[in-house]
Design an enzyme around this catalytic site. Sequence first.
Site, PDB file in Angstrom:
ATOM      1  N   SER A  61       1.343  -0.830  -0.572  1.00 21.92           N
ATOM      2  CA  SER A  61      -0.511  -0.285  -0.037  1.00 21.92           C
ATOM      3  C   SER A  61       0.824   1.640   0.165  1.00 21.92           C
ATOM      4  CB  SER A  61      -0.959  -0.037   1.021  1.00 21.92           C
ATOM      5  OG  SER A  61      -2.089   0.948   1.197  1.00 21.92           O
ATOM      6  N   ASP A  63     -10.707  -2.825  -5.057  1.00 19.13           N
ATOM      7  CA  ASP A  63      -9.342  -2.266  -4.216  1.00 19.13           C
ATOM      8  C   ASP A  63      -8.681  -1.046  -5.011  1.00 19.13           C
ATOM      9  OD1 ASP A  63      -7.092  -1.333  -3.065  1.00 19.13           O
ATOM     10  OD2 ASP A  63      -5.857  -2.461  -3.798  1.00 19.13           O
ATOM     11  N   HIS A  98      -8.371  -4.988  -0.046  1.00 19.93           N
ATOM     12  CA  HIS A  98      -6.675  -4.483  -0.323  1.00 19.93           C
ATOM     13  C   HIS A  98      -6.504  -4.981   1.588  1.00 19.93           C
ATOM     14  CE1 HIS A  98      -4.333  -1.229  -0.285  1.00 19.93           C
ATOM     15  NE2 HIS A  98      -4.242  -1.600   1.004  1.00 19.93           N
TER      16      HIS A  98
END
Length: 403
Positions: free
Chosen positions: A189, A343, A373
């Site tokens: 991320s 996501d 995610h």
Amino acid sequence: MRIKFLGLLIASVLVAYYIYAPIPDNVEDQWKLMLFDAFLRTVGHVATIAEKLGFGNYMDVMMKITTMEYTPPVSDEKVIVTDTKFNDVPVRLYIPKGQPDSLKRAMIYFHGGGWCVGAAGMKPYDSLSRWTSEKLNAVVVSVEYRLAPKYHFPTQFEDAYAVVKYFLQSSVLDQYNIDSRRICVSGDSAGGNLAAAVTQQLLHDPDVKIKLKVQVLLYPALQTIDLDLPSYRENANMPVLSKSLMVRFWSQYFTNDTSLKEAMETNQHGPTELSGLYKFVNWSHWLPERFKKGHIYIAPSHGSSKFVQKYPGLLDPRAAPLLADETKLRGLPLTYICTCQHDVLRDDGIMYASRLREAGVPVIHEHVEDAIHGAIMFTTSPLILSAGQRMANNYINWLNENL
């Protein structure tokens, strides 16, 4: 009796409405995700109220989750774990006990959390780093870079880069008995963002003689220009990372000024004079056909230039690696990119894979159809997801073969 029944019915409906989340049918462990998402939304609501009442920043409350998940640096029979500093930046260091006399591989890892929350000492990150160190016979350096809202870009990048440059010194590698030909950076991320940015910067840093063998980007956030990609549209209300939360993370990375967040929410934060950068994030060109289905490309609306003037980091490849031109991409190391279908950041990773391939960079792109995610972090009790376990296994196996 009827009044009690009616009250119970209303309460049940409200609870069901609050817990329910729009999770696609192909995602396993749906009730686990719904309950976890309800918890996250509760914390988010408390954070919003606290911020409006002047008790603190939204992220200060969200950081409580990080605190709850903290685990101390405890060594075990397989890995030595210590908290230390590299170049004055806190890191958690993992050194495998197996094969003590052999040359070791090495990984520098950057945790996720939107540059605002998260920590190397969180249980899921600690667990993943221990496993990586043990399975790969690798020294793992998990970086505790400074966070917003107290610190903004480029602080997070500078902390990450300072650790990598320090670690890549021959004297440091010799100290930990590391094979200089088998070093990688990795992150998930926001950490994937830092890993990509650091790798680009290293490529053109004349002071760094030792090169990375691999970069690993797990569902990375890579661009600031277009927050209306198909993945943002399709997954705006997915659990863990909604579009509104991602927009908040992006804006908070640069400033506590809420006007930037408001402009980002409507995709009107880019000035007309810099529209040439849109070619780097034009999903109608960079996305494979199956990810375009049902969507029509609309270029981001031109807004005031004030945001870029006040926060030039918005267009800085150190914050948005997808905005780097092709000359900055050529020569990057073997790259592993993992994206998740459900996501908001899915298309960032897919477009980067396309751009890297066009620049001649070898890329392995793993796309997980049934994951949301952050899935790879859900591998520890009490929230263990099947997709997360599968992704973590694939990640470690790929590294074992290629690092």
